[in-house]
Each structure stands twice: as structure tokens, then as C-alpha cells.
Design an enzyme around this catalytic site. Structure first.
Site, PDB file in Angstrom:
ATOM      1  N   HIS A  57      -7.005   1.738   9.039  1.00 53.02           N
ATOM      2  CA  HIS A  57      -6.013   1.928   7.758  1.00 53.02           C
ATOM      3  C   HIS A  57      -5.012   2.851   9.388  1.00 53.02           C
ATOM      4  O   HIS A  57      -4.075   3.511   8.512  1.00 53.02           O
ATOM      5  CB  HIS A  57      -6.812   2.078   7.142  1.00 53.02           C
ATOM      6  CG  HIS A  57      -7.847   1.784   7.004  1.00 53.02           C
ATOM      7  ND1 HIS A  57      -7.756   0.230   6.371  1.00 53.02           N
ATOM      8  CD2 HIS A  57      -8.494   2.359   6.430  1.00 53.02           C
ATOM      9  CE1 HIS A  57      -8.495   0.250   5.307  1.00 53.02           C
ATOM     10  NE2 HIS A  57      -9.520   1.463   6.229  1.00 53.02           N
ATOM     11  N   HIS A 220      -8.601  -4.024   3.273  1.00 53.75           N
ATOM     12  CA  HIS A 220      -9.148  -4.058   3.995  1.00 53.75           C
ATOM     13  C   HIS A 220      -9.753  -5.488   4.560  1.00 53.75           C
ATOM     14  O   HIS A 220     -10.751  -6.152   4.951  1.00 53.75           O
ATOM     15  CB  HIS A 220     -11.207  -3.514   3.503  1.00 53.75           C
ATOM     16  CG  HIS A 220     -11.075  -2.244   3.116  1.00 53.75           C
ATOM     17  ND1 HIS A 220     -10.441  -1.392   1.903  1.00 53.75           N
ATOM     18  CD2 HIS A 220     -11.778  -1.039   3.910  1.00 53.75           C
ATOM     19  CE1 HIS A 220     -10.550  -0.445   1.790  1.00 53.75           C
ATOM     20  NE2 HIS A 220     -11.560  -0.038   2.559  1.00 53.75           N
TER      21      HIS A 220
END
Ligand SMILES: Nc1ncnc2c1ncn2[C@@H]1O[C@H](COP(=O)(O)OP(=O)(O)O)[C@@H](O)[C@H]1O
Ligand SMILES: Nc1ncnc2c1ncn2[C@@H]1O[C@H](COP(=O)(O)OP(=O)(O)O)[C@@H](O)[C@H]1O
Ligand SMILES: [Mg+2]
Ligand SMILES: [Mg+2]
Ligand SMILES: [Mg+2]
Ligand SMILES: [Mg+2]
Lengths: 334, 207, 334, 207
Positions: A57, A220
Site C-alpha cells: 500500500h 487489497h
């Protein structure tokens, strides 16, 4: 799968080594525990801010460590929550005597691991730990029948704002309450144009036709709530903003911080174009934008797409937003 | 009666099983999750396998250490869940090296209760619990019916597999898959699949 | 093609509108001429810095407008040099009486258009214009038989360094000479793992197998010098650094600024990993890294890949590097 | 003799031609360039077409304005090159409205000289010049042989097409394609292709 990596097993630690090398003046990296620290942690008398989550991320969370933001970030494997040992080590290391706030995104794994870490920290050393769980993703409806809303874009804004409050010396209870209030006054929604490939998996998590996009994705690389027909940016912006505006508690005339976030694989050119669409819609809705952020801040590896976050703002939040921050991923006034 | 050696064998077999099933589990997790369940389980059980050369005073210490190792190496949702399972499994076996069918039954119940407390899943939420719950019932029934530990674990693994398959049509209400809403139906839960593998491995090795 | 756009024809101007909206305190955008200005331009007595080029390389150049860097950036269509009218308008608008430096990347189109603009500026108003043409790309050999080396990564470093010099009030001749010296002491090399798609073209510029990469690419999504078999990051870093080190003039022990740049579609995680490989190689070669930069700064839309730039550094350059800069794409000390 | 109306017709036809050929030119530019030549030419000639409703004192002013418009709207390498071509083309025609074959020949030579000065290409560098040079020679030869402007332009276009095709095997030494080295061989130069289209359009309209 083609990636700039060696062995998928070593991706996270090798990237951490790179971060350590690239930011020697600002960061200290514990490679064994995979924790990135603010160089001068613990800061005496300051509430310590610990966050963390799966890797992939970036710049979140490691890129948000530094003055005016996080004291430590725990890096899990790609898209996998870190483990309690990391969080406990970070908690001990950043406690400057004023207690520690855990900033946790609402995913089952993150929540359970941070829970265990808080139990351990308390048992082992008595460091006072408070936790805020972000859950701003309006894509998840019926949260009674799900693991609840996910924590997405608000996490970035919250880490900045609460980081400034901690830097000012506000006490733990105030910092934690502020965090809760920020989470409650922010909403996000995301979309994906492509999937991403988890290095250890070796192939894309999902396949998407050239005329489709996924609406209501998380961070995700997971598929979204709905697969829809591709549309111009104008309409995509509407599809993101409508559920946000439906759900965001705000009084008329109240300004927002508007955040257009790239998922990693979408050029900045397109993100600015999306920001233009978002501004246009907000202007029509008479919602002033008092501050904004455009770029790749909370990503899903190389996924193409974006998310929009609106955070209602008051004078204190604007003051905290403008306060100096000095991290690899977000920097101003310092 | 299973000796401590059998438990060592189990954990070794488990690591091998998860390594072999990594791709399959990740594929299941790609459909309704984030494509990491296979590597999570492979990484964690490989770390557990590295313990097996060490000395442990009793089976309980081995299992507790295995649980702590899973907590420390897996992460995600499955790390705390499987970690808690093994730590709780150890509880009722404290001080024991050889384990009887009934003792294992009590330990399994404690382990599954741990999964339940950590994850707060309910039956039909489309999680690993949907494999654990029928497995535990089948184990108890087999032992009550006079089975020894090995066959009882066989029955448990079979029930887990049925539970796993039954997660297919369900709409997830816990974990990452729940974000997909209706779209989660039609896919088997990856955690229920790994739980089944874990019990099949136990049935192969604990006798 | 799936992009967050409306009509391909409107991409650039809509993105500029987004930039204007996102940075109202720092930038002023002339949408007709497609020029991004520093809000307080012209700065009296300061040499004005004008750059520009095709769009699709964001944050370069528009994201580098602001205190301590550019005064104006002209945005062309995607991968197409801007036109002389834009550059002339920018030149007039940023001249604070100390003359203007044009920072031009060495591409036939950019060079010819800036040439025409300098002719026009001189004829129309007598603004003194100097030009630096960056050409740091060692992928282009035999520059006698080509259009010459391309300007790539060094352009970013040069805009920062020369921007600081101009901000300090150094005169045009000095600023221009410094720019030339910086260009001569930097070298770059890039690779691509995927192609990108020019919005108006609608499909990828080239196709690449899952086991190949392009070595020696520029920044316009064009194919590279050679197609090679995919390899681990470690080996890719070597293939980038070898030609750079072969060609970079430096004295033994002299430190470098090391810049690992993403082409747009490669996650930051991988860029940091690449930086780690670059550091390892430089350490073995006894080349100290005195400053570094890791991220997406000079991109080719959503192309996956990276480039490495080494710039030899002396005390003056380090001083200029550390000086405050306040732009959307690069910011510190301000 | 071509009247000013014919030149207006030419520029209109050119815009249409480039719009229709946009995809083709971009495809050529994708192979050895950056995939924008088609949209560059389409954008620029469309801007020129928008001039055509206006009033121009003579053909030269029309052509000069067309050149300046190309400079201001195309960008890239082709913008200054085609822009310069038209601006220089206008030079020898100053004050004229009707243009003879010989006058057009002088104008073409001035235009091509402009391309050469701007771009400094040499024959065989694999650029648009490899279409311009033979075209100019063929035009002059035809006029010397007694052809009028229309047929001479036809001969020029034919020679340009041959020049274009001959760029295929060449290794580029100018422009973006030169970065590819040997890999540029085997592809036709996009600028040579657009030059051919421009001359074919002229042959269709200027009589
Ligand atoms: N609350 C819960 N209770 C029981 N099991 C759960 C719960 N949440 C998730 N799981 C299980 O965890 C599995 C996913 O594990 P894994 O992919 O390793 O972690 P993550 O979801 O964090 O990526 C799911 O398939 C499900 O069986
Ligand atoms: N130095 C030069 N002289 C003549 N023609 C050139 C030169 N450089 C490039 N060209 C022509 O320009 C064409 C490319 O134009 P275009 O794609 O529009 O610009 P860019 O290369 O800047 O993207 C080439 O195919 C070639 O014919
Ligand atoms: Mg995960
Ligand atoms: Mg998972
Ligand atoms: Mg171009
Ligand atoms: Mg081109």
C-alpha cells in the site's frame, strides 16, 4: 508476473532495506521486526502513534513515519496484516511516557493482530494503549452482516491530522478521541480498472474485461462489490461520490478535505483529471473544498484505479492539516 | 494414544501439506479474498516445522510453541486464528506427552473455542469455523462410538471436508470475503479448505 | 484502453484544470496556453526558469513549478512537445528582469519548438533567453548517428538544483552554466516491463511478452534499444548501472545523488527494492551516495519499469539540493 | 494555374485525409516512435481547416497562416517541420493569387529547404525528407518536361510514395526512431508517410 523483485519471499525486507538507505536522516528501520521508526523515537512526553498493515500500500504506512505523523509503522507481508510481535515491539519503542495510539484499518486480520499486541503490551510493560479502527469505506453496506466497513483513504488523512495533534503535545485521551471523531467524519469509495498481482501468488488476483471496471474495491487487490460497464471519468466520479455524499454526516456549508487517491497504476495525469471531476460535482452540490490531496498514497500495488475520500473539516482540523509534516510520503512546512 | 513423536510428525506433515497446497489455497483466496492465504499458511507452518528439531518437555509445550510461532509468522486473519487454535489445543494437554482420544477431544474443543472467541464467527458465516464445527462434532461422535484417535480424526476430516464444500453457496458474513456480498457465493472459503487440510494431516499422522 | 478520462482530446486541459483546483495557493494555470505558473511569477530580479514537454510524464514538469524550482511549465499533448506560442507566453510572463532559462529535454520536437520560441521571444520583446538541453540517457550510443542522447532523469535533478540557484539570485549566465555543468555530470538508463497506452492512440504502443523487458527506453512509451529476457531486480540493477558507470565522468571517492525513478506503473515497494540493489552495487564500487530520490518523478503514463540516474555531487550541488523547494511534486524545507 | 480556391480546397482535403489516416500514421509511429504522429497531424490540419472560411488577400497569406497554425497546434517534431514548410511555401508566392506550375515549383523548393534547415536531416536518415527530396525532383522534371501543375504534383506524389517505401529498410539517424538503432529498420517512417499523403492531396486538388 513481471516485477522488479528478486525472490517474492524477500520483497518486503528488501524494500525496507531500500527505505532505510533512502531516508537515513529521518528513519530507522528494524529489519528483524520489520518496523520503520521515526529516527528520534521515542519522543519524550509525546503520544506515540503506531500503525501498520500489509505491505503493498506504499507509501502507507512506512512512508508516513516522521515528524507530525507516525512514530512507527509495522510492515506485514504483501496484503497480510503484520503480527502482534511487531506491533508490541513498536509500541514499547515509541512510548515516550504519554502512551501509544494504535491506528488500525478495519480488516479482520489487522484488528485481531493489533488486539493481541495491545493485550501483550499491557501485560508486559503497562504501556497505555488506545486504539482507533478506521472504517470509512462506503462500498461495504449492511455492515451488520459483514466484517464491517473497511478502513481505506481516511486512514491517510487521520494519520496526518492525529500526528499533528500528538506533535502538539495533546494527551492520549484527546488524541484518541480526535482520531475517533475524524474516522466518523470521513467517507471513501474506490474503483479498479485492473487487478494487481501479489508477488507470492504470481498472477493477477482477478481478470477484468477491457470494457469493465470494479466498483467498491478495497485496497487489497480484492474484487469489488460490483462489476460495471466502463464509463467516462465524469460518470465514474459520480458513481464514487454519490454513496459518499449519501452517507457523510455534514452540516450545510461545511467544507471538506477532498482526497483523490491513486491505486498505484494510474498516472497522475488521470488523477488530476479525476480531481477536476470531483471538484465540479462538489461545486454543484455547494460543498466547499478547503484542502485537497491528489496522488498515490494508499495503494494496491500496481492496480489501476482510484478512490475518493471526503473528510468534513472544521478549524481545528484545518489547523492540524496545515501543521508541519516531514515524512517520505507527505511533507510540508518542514 | 498418540505419542509426542506423532505430534512432531503431524506438524512436519502439515508444513509439507501447506507447501503443496499453497497455490490451491491462494487461488481460492483470489476469488473472494486477497490472494495470500496459501503463502500465509505455507510460511507459518514452515516456521513451525523449524521448531521440530528442538526438545520439548511435553506435547503441550510443543503445541503451544507451534501456536505462538503461527501468531508470530502468519499475520492476516488466519495467523491469530490458527495460532490461538494451537495455543488453546495445548491447554488441556498440559504435562502430558501421550494423548488419548478423549484428551484430544477436550483439547480440540478448547482449540475451536479459541477460534470462535477470536473470530466471533457464527455457523454459516462462510469461515473456517464452518469446517471446525462439524469436524469437532464428528470427532466426539466417533469417540463416543468407541473409535480411537486415528479413526476419529478421519471422521473429523471427512466432516470438515463436507463443511468446507458447504461453504460454496454461502454468502460470506465474516472476513474479507464478506465485502463481496452476493458475489462471494459460488466459491469455497479458503480457511475452511486449510482447516480440512490440517485435519486430514492429523488423521494421517496421529494414531 | 481503460483510463480515467473523458474524451482523449480533452485529457491535458482537464488535468490542468484539476491541478489548478488542487494547488490554488501555489499555482496559476493558463488554460488557453496550457502553461502552469508559479503563483507569484514573475519574481523580480530572479532568473525565470521555463520548462515543458509532452504531457504524460507527471509530476514533471507542471508538478515542479513553485518556489525553488520552475517558474513555468508548458504542457504539450501527451508525448508531444508543446508549441512555440506556449513557450513564448511563458517566457514573457516569468521574466523578472534577469532573463529566462529554457530547460529543454533533447528530443527533436522539443528542441525545434523551444528554438522557435527563443527566436520569437527575442524578436518580440528582447527578453534574454538562455537554453540548456539535457541529454543524459546513456541508452543512446553513437550519438553522431542519432538525434543524440535523450534528456531523461537528470532533467528532474537539474530543475531542482538550478531552481535553487535561481532562487538565491544567481545571474542568468551563472545559472545557465550551472545547468550545463549539471547535465554533463549526470547519466541515466531506463527499462520497461510493460508498454503504456497513449490516450489518442487507444492501444499499447508496443507488446511485450511475460518473460521479456525493454532495456534502454526513453520516456515516451517508445520501445527500447534491446529486448531482453526478464531477470531478478539484482541483475536488472546491474544492467542499468553498468553503462552509467562506464560513462559517468567522476573522480574516485566523489559522491553521487542517486535517483531511482518509477515509470508510472511500478509500485513504490519495488522502487525501494531497486534502490536497495543500486545502493549495494554502488557500495561495492566505493561510490558514496550523498543524497537520494526514490519515486515516480519522470514517468511514461502507466508504464511499468524504472530508470536510474546518477549525478556526481560537490558541496555546491548538495547545498542547492538541500535548499527549500515547494512544488506539488517535490517539497522540503518549505 | 491553380486559383486560390484550389488551395483552399487542398487544405480542406488535407484535413480530411489526415483525419482518415490518423490511425494508420499512429500505428507507424507506434512501431518506431511514440504513437502520436496521427493525432498530431489530425489536430493540426483540423485547425488549418478552421481557417478556410476566412478571407485572405492572397494565396501566400493563406499558406503562411496555415503554417503558423501548424506551428501553434501540432507540436512535436512534425509541427515545426510542416509549419516551416508552409510558411516558406508562402514566401515565393507573395502577392499572388493564381499560381503557375513554375511558381509552385519555386515555392515547393523553398518549403523543402525550410524542412531541411529546421531538421537538418540528410538523405537516408529515414525522415520525411526522404519523401520530400524525390518528390521535389520529380515535380521539377515533370514541369521541365512540359507538365502542368496537376500532373507534376501527381509525379511528385508518386516519387514521395517511393521515397516513403524506401525508408522501410533504413536505420533511422534522426528523430525519435534513431534511438532504436538497428531495430528501426523494417518500418516505414511515419513522417515520410504523412508527406506522401500531403502531396497526394495536393495532386487531387491543385489543378
Ligand atoms: N472472523 C473470522 N472467524 C473465523 N475465521 C475467519 C474470520 N475471518 C476470516 N476467517 C478465515 O480466514 C481466512 C482468510 O485467511 P487469510 O487469507 O490468511 O487472511 P486475510 O483474510 O487477512 O488475508 C478466511 O478464508 C476465513 O476462513
Ligand atoms: N530532424 C528531422 N528532420 C526531418 N524530419 C524529421 C526530423 N525528426 C523527425 N522528423 C520527422 O518527424 C516524424 C515524427 O513526427 P511526430 O511523431 O509528429 O513527432 P515526435 O517525433 O516529436 O513524436 C518522423 O517520422 C520524421 O519523419
Ligand atoms: Mg491478507
Ligand atoms: Mg487472504
Ligand atoms: Mg511525440
Ligand atoms: Mg511521434
Amino acid at each position: 508476473m513481471k516485477k522488479l523483485i528478486n525472490d517474492p519471499k524477500d520483497v518486503v525486507v528488501e524494500a525496507l532495506r531500500g527505505m532505510a538507505g533512502a531516508h537515513p536522516d529521518h528513519l530507522r528501520v528494524d529489519l528483524d521486526n520489520k518496523v520503520i521508526y521515526r529516527k528520534d523515537a521515542p519522543v519524550k512526553g509525546k503520544v506515540g502513534l503506531v500503525s501498520g498493515g500489509g505491505s503493498g500500500h506504499e507509501p502507507m504506512h512506512g512512508g508516513f513515519v516522521g515528524l507530525g505523523m507516525l512514530d512507527a509503522a509495522c510492515a506485514g507481508e504483501v496484503f497480510t496484516s503484520p503480527v502482534p510481535d511487531q506491533m508490541e515491539a513498536a509500541t514499547q519503542a515509541v512510548d515516550g511516557g504519554a502512551g501509544v495510539l494504535h491506528i488500525v484499518k478495519n480488516y479482520t486480520g489487522d484488528v485481531m493482530n493489533f488486539e493481541m499486541a495491545a493485550e501483550m503490551a499491557d501485560a508486559d510493560s503497562g504501556v497505555e494503549v488506545r486504539t482507533v479502527v478506521t472504517n470509512d469505506d462506503v462500498a461495504v453496506k449492511d455492515s451488520l452482516y459483514t466484517a464491517g466497513r473497511r478502513g481505506v483513504g481516511v486512514t491517510v488523512l487521520l494519520e496526518k491530522l492525529v500526528g499533528a495533534a500528538a506533535e502538539e503535545g495533546r494527551p492520549l485521551a484527546q488524541v484518541a478521541d480526535l482520531a475517533t471523531r475524524i474516522n466518523e467524519s470521513g467517507r471513501s469509495m474506490g474503483l479498479a480498472l485492473t487487478s494487481c498481482t501479489v508477488p507470492a501468488a504470481g498472477k493477477p488476483t482477478f481478470e477484468l474485461g477491457d470494457d469493465e471496471f470494479e466498483l467498491g474495491i478495497g485496497i487489497h487487490g480484492e474484487p469489488g462489490r460490483e462489476r460495471k460497464a466502463m464509463a467516462p471519468a465524469r460518470e465514474l466520479a459520480e458513481q464514487l461520490l454519490e454513496p459518499i455524499l449519501d452517507d457523510l454526516p455534514r452540516s450545510s456549508g461545511q467544507p471538506v478535505i477532498a482526497f483523490v487517491n491513486g491505486m498505484g497504476g494510474t498516472p497522475l495525469l488521470e488523477l488530476y483529471l479525476m480531481f477536476n471531476e470531483v471538484s465540479t460535482i462538489l461545486e454543484k452540490a455547494n460543498i466547499p473544498i478547503s484542502r485537497s490531496l491528489v496522488g498515490n498514497y494508499i495503494t494496491s500495488l500496481e492496480m489501476a484505479g482510484c478512490s475518493v475520500t471526503l473528510q468534513t473539516a472544521d478549524d481545528d482540523l484545518i489547523h492540524l492539516w496545515d501543521a508541519p509534516v516531514n515524512t517520505p510520503g507527505l511533507r510540508w512546512g518542514a | 494414544m498418540a505419542t509426542q513423536d506423532r505430534f512432531v510428525e503431524w506438524l512436519g506433515d502439515l508444513a509439507q501439506t501447506m507447501a503443496e497446497s499453497q497455490e490451491h489455497l491462494t487461488e481460492l483466496d483470489s476469488a473472494i479474498g486477497d490472494a495470500d492465504h496459501g503463502s500465509n499458511m505455507a510460511r507459518g507452518t514452515a516456521a513451525v516445522a523449524e521448531l521440530l528439531d528442538g526438545e520439548f518437555p511435553d506435547t503441550a509445550s510443543l503445541l503451544k510453541k507451534a501456536g505462538m510461532t503461527l501468531v508470530s509468522t502468519v499475520g492476516g486473519a488466519s495467523g491469530p486464528l490458527y495460532g490461538t487454535f494451537f495455543i488453546r489445543l495445548a491447554g488441556p494437554l498440559a504435562g502430558k506427552s501421550d494423548v488419548s482420544a478423549a484428551e484430544l477431544g477436550a483439547a480440540l474443543r478448547a482449540g475451536v473455542d479459541g477460534v470462535l472467541q477470536r473470530g466471533k464467527a457464527e455457523p454459516g458465516d462462510k469461515t473456517m469455523y464452518d469446517a471446525w464445527a462439524p469436524a469437532l462434532a464428528a470427532y466426539d461422535e466417533a469417540v463416543t462410538g468407541g473409535s480411537d484417535l486415528g479413526p476419529a480424526l478421519g471422521a473429523a476430516a471427512k466432516a470438515a471436508a463436507e463443511g468446507r464444500d458447504a461453504t460454496g453457496p454461502l454468502v460470506a458474513r465474516k472476513g474479507r470475503a464478506s465485502y463481496l456480498g452476493e458475489r462471494s457465493a459460488g466459491h469455497i472459503d479458503p480457511g475452511a479448505a486449510s482447516t480440512t487440510l490440517l485435519l486430514e494431516s492429523a488423521a494421517r499422522t496421529l494414531r
